[in-house]
Design a protein around this motif. Structure first.
Motif, PDB file in Angstrom:
ATOM      1  N   PRO A  13      -4.936   8.139 -16.117  1.00 48.86           N
ATOM      2  CA  PRO A  13      -6.162   8.727 -16.695  1.00 48.86           C
ATOM      3  C   PRO A  13      -7.259   7.696 -16.935  1.00 48.86           C
ATOM      4  O   PRO A  13      -8.446   8.002 -16.773  1.00 48.86           O
ATOM      5  CB  PRO A  13      -5.667   9.343 -18.012  1.00 48.86           C
ATOM      6  N   ILE A  14      -6.871   6.475 -17.304  1.00 45.04           N
ATOM      7  CA  ILE A  14      -7.879   5.428 -17.496  1.00 45.04           C
ATOM      8  C   ILE A  14      -8.559   5.104 -16.172  1.00 45.04           C
ATOM      9  O   ILE A  14      -9.778   4.914 -16.104  1.00 45.04           O
ATOM     10  CB  ILE A  14      -7.225   4.171 -18.104  1.00 45.04           C
ATOM     11  N   GLY A  15      -7.770   5.058 -15.087  1.00 48.49           N
ATOM     12  CA  GLY A  15      -8.353   4.825 -13.767  1.00 48.49           C
ATOM     13  C   GLY A  15      -9.294   5.941 -13.350  1.00 48.49           C
ATOM     14  O   GLY A  15     -10.332   5.688 -12.714  1.00 48.49           O
ATOM     15  N   THR A  16      -8.948   7.175 -13.707  1.00 50.84           N
ATOM     16  CA  THR A  16      -9.830   8.304 -13.383  1.00 50.84           C
ATOM     17  C   THR A  16     -11.151   8.204 -14.127  1.00 50.84           C
ATOM     18  O   THR A  16     -12.229   8.437 -13.549  1.00 50.84           O
ATOM     19  CB  THR A  16      -9.133   9.627 -13.717  1.00 50.84           C
ATOM     20  N   LEU A  17     -11.106   7.860 -15.412  1.00 50.05           N
ATOM     21  CA  LEU A  17     -12.345   7.702 -16.180  1.00 50.05           C
ATOM     22  C   LEU A  17     -13.202   6.569 -15.622  1.00 50.05           C
ATOM     23  O   LEU A  17     -14.430   6.689 -15.512  1.00 50.05           O
ATOM     24  CB  LEU A  17     -12.008   7.443 -17.645  1.00 50.05           C
ATOM     25  N   ALA A  18     -12.546   5.457 -15.271  1.00 48.00           N
ATOM     26  CA  ALA A  18     -13.306   4.343 -14.698  1.00 48.00           C
ATOM     27  C   ALA A  18     -13.898   4.728 -13.348  1.00 48.00           C
ATOM     28  O   ALA A  18     -15.048   4.371 -13.033  1.00 48.00           O
ATOM     29  CB  ALA A  18     -12.398   3.117 -14.550  1.00 48.00           C
ATOM     30  N   GLY A  19     -13.141   5.479 -12.547  1.00 48.44           N
ATOM     31  CA  GLY A  19     -13.661   5.931 -11.264  1.00 48.44           C
ATOM     32  C   GLY A  19     -14.842   6.871 -11.412  1.00 48.44           C
ATOM     33  O   GLY A  19     -15.805   6.802 -10.626  1.00 48.44           O
ATOM     34  N   GLY A  42      -5.589  16.881   2.002  1.00 46.98           N
ATOM     35  CA  GLY A  42      -5.421  15.633   1.270  1.00 46.98           C
ATOM     36  C   GLY A  42      -4.073  15.497   0.610  1.00 46.98           C
ATOM     37  O   GLY A  42      -3.567  14.375   0.423  1.00 46.98           O
ATOM     38  N   GLN A  43      -3.444  16.631   0.271  1.00 51.99           N
ATOM     39  CA  GLN A  43      -2.141  16.570  -0.384  1.00 51.99           C
ATOM     40  C   GLN A  43      -1.019  16.214   0.584  1.00 51.99           C
ATOM     41  O   GLN A  43       0.104  15.952   0.150  1.00 51.99           O
ATOM     42  CB  GLN A  43      -1.835  17.911  -1.059  1.00 51.99           C
ATOM     43  N   LEU A  44      -1.288  16.238   1.887  1.00 52.72           N
ATOM     44  CA  LEU A  44      -0.269  15.829   2.848  1.00 52.72           C
ATOM     45  C   LEU A  44      -0.013  14.328   2.804  1.00 52.72           C
ATOM     46  O   LEU A  44       0.979  13.854   3.367  1.00 52.72           O
ATOM     47  CB  LEU A  44      -0.689  16.237   4.262  1.00 52.72           C
ATOM     48  N   GLY A  45      -0.899  13.583   2.170  1.00 55.90           N
ATOM     49  CA  GLY A  45      -0.709  12.140   2.116  1.00 55.90           C
ATOM     50  C   GLY A  45       0.526  11.734   1.328  1.00 55.90           C
ATOM     51  O   GLY A  45       1.140  10.705   1.633  1.00 55.90           O
ATOM     52  N   ALA A  46       0.915  12.512   0.311  1.00 58.80           N
ATOM     53  CA  ALA A  46       2.071  12.142  -0.506  1.00 58.80           C
ATOM     54  C   ALA A  46       3.364  12.143   0.300  1.00 58.80           C
ATOM     55  O   ALA A  46       4.077  11.132   0.335  1.00 58.80           O
ATOM     56  CB  ALA A  46       2.171  13.074  -1.715  1.00 58.80           C
ATOM     57  N   GLY A  55      -5.460   6.467  -9.789  1.00 58.34           N
ATOM     58  CA  GLY A  55      -6.196   7.381 -10.655  1.00 58.34           C
ATOM     59  C   GLY A  55      -7.672   7.428 -10.316  1.00 58.34           C
ATOM     60  O   GLY A  55      -8.304   8.489 -10.388  1.00 58.34           O
ATOM     61  N   GLY A  56      -8.247   6.281  -9.924  1.00 50.70           N
ATOM     62  CA  GLY A  56      -9.662   6.262  -9.591  1.00 50.70           C
ATOM     63  C   GLY A  56      -9.997   7.014  -8.316  1.00 50.70           C
ATOM     64  O   GLY A  56     -11.071   7.605  -8.196  1.00 50.70           O
ATOM     65  N   SER A  57      -9.091   6.998  -7.362  1.00 49.66           N
ATOM     66  CA  SER A  57      -9.356   7.660  -6.079  1.00 49.66           C
ATOM     67  C   SER A  57      -8.742   9.051  -5.988  1.00 49.66           C
ATOM     68  O   SER A  57      -8.761   9.648  -4.903  1.00 49.66           O
ATOM     69  CB  SER A  57      -8.802   6.789  -4.943  1.00 49.66           C
ATOM     70  N   TRP A  58      -8.204   9.550  -7.070  1.00 50.76           N
ATOM     71  CA  TRP A  58      -7.444  10.794  -7.015  1.00 50.76           C
ATOM     72  C   TRP A  58      -8.286  11.967  -6.526  1.00 50.76           C
ATOM     73  O   TRP A  58      -7.866  12.738  -5.668  1.00 50.76           O
ATOM     74  CB  TRP A  58      -6.867  11.105  -8.391  1.00 50.76           C
ATOM     75  N   ASP A  59      -9.500  12.106  -7.051  1.00 50.10           N
ATOM     76  CA  ASP A  59     -10.329  13.254  -6.682  1.00 50.10           C
ATOM     77  C   ASP A  59     -11.356  12.927  -5.607  1.00 50.10           C
ATOM     78  O   ASP A  59     -12.056  13.824  -5.124  1.00 50.10           O
ATOM     79  CB  ASP A  59     -11.069  13.786  -7.918  1.00 50.10           C
ATOM     80  N   GLY A  60     -11.468  11.666  -5.207  1.00 52.52           N
ATOM     81  CA  GLY A  60     -12.529  11.285  -4.292  1.00 52.52           C
ATOM     82  C   GLY A  60     -12.356  11.819  -2.887  1.00 52.52           C
ATOM     83  O   GLY A  60     -13.262  12.449  -2.326  1.00 52.52           O
TER      84      GLY A  60
END
Length: 256
Positions: A92-98, A180-184, A154-159
């Motif tokens: 979550p911290i990475g998402t906020l920073a992103g 994008g979910q195929l990457g996992a 976390g920073g690139s999760w939604d990008g």
């Protein structure tokens, strides 16, 4: 307002192009086909999860012996998985920073910083000294690399998925966003294959070293002794026969 309304209506009623061009997108960004973006999104997300899952595999195969040799293997594995959980805590911290980076510098900068941090953390993790070389500092550096992986993911999760959804045709936007979910699973499969190849290579090298080592030489020497055993047993028997050495003439000394 009245004079501008017909122009605005015509502008909003213009059909979107096959490349996903909408009033919200820039014309330059809309020149890329959604299929091309989808390939990049899948590759980028697979590389992200590859770096993420490599740590999980190394937590079982490598880290207990390299970073936690002062405890038994099972406890060292638990310590490695405790560090594995840190990435999920800092996501979550990475998402906020992103989000902050995206507001000030744009989505492209956010994705570039996230992927660079993720790749750098993984590469540095492979270059860390062992516990025998650096002591507790090695564990601290491993922890920082794992935190870097979590912040980057976390920073690139939604990008990447949002980038694909914004450039997809309106009637297929959900389908393109799903890619994008195929990457996992792809990233996990690649990480598993790499680990399997490394383990197979180590096994082959180990058996080759054993074939050239003292164990095989001792077995060959024992085999030569076994071939000489009939002569060692029959020679005293011939001496006890007392003049009946002709009984032993049928034995070929070379085979003996």
């Amino acid at each position: 307002m009245t004079a501008a309304s017909p122009a605005l209506a015509r502008f909003s009623a213009e059909p979107t192009s096959v490349h996903g061009q909408t009033p919200a997108n820039s014309p330059d960004a809309a020149q890329v086909a959604p299929g091309d973006i989808a390939v990049g999104v899948v590759i980028g997300r697979a590389s992200e999860y590859f770096d993420f899952f490599v740590y999980g595999i190394a937590s079982v195969l490598v880290f207990p012996a390299v970073f936690f040799p002062f405890v038994d293997r099972a406890q060292g594995m638990l310590y490695a998985f405790a560090l594995f959980a840190l990435a999920f805590v800092v996501r979550p911290i990475g998402t906020l920073a992103g989000m902050a980076i995206q507001r000030h510098f744009g989505r492209g900068t956010k994705l570039t910083v996230s992927l660079f941090l993720l790749g750098t953390s993984t590469v540095v993790m492979g270059l860390l000294p062992s516990y025998e070389q650096a002591g507790a500092l090695a564990i601290v550096l491993l922890t920082l690399c794992r935190i870097g992986q979590g912040l980057a993911l976390g920073g690139s999760w939604d990008g990447l998925p949002s980038l694909l959804a914004l450039n997809a045709p309106p009637k297929r936007r959900g389908w393109y966003a799903m890619l994008g979910q195929l990457g996992a699973p792809i990233g996990f499969l690649v990480a598993w294959l790499v680990a399997l190849l490394l383990v197979a290579a180590f096994v082959i090298i180990r058996y080759r070293d054993l074939a050239r080592g003292p164990l095989l030489e001792s077995l060959a020497h024992r085999d030569r002794l076994d071939r000489r055993q009939p002569r060692l047993v029959l020679a005293p028997a011939g001496q006890r026969l007392g003049g009946h050495e002709e009984l032993l003439q049928g034995i070929d000394p070379q085979h003996a």
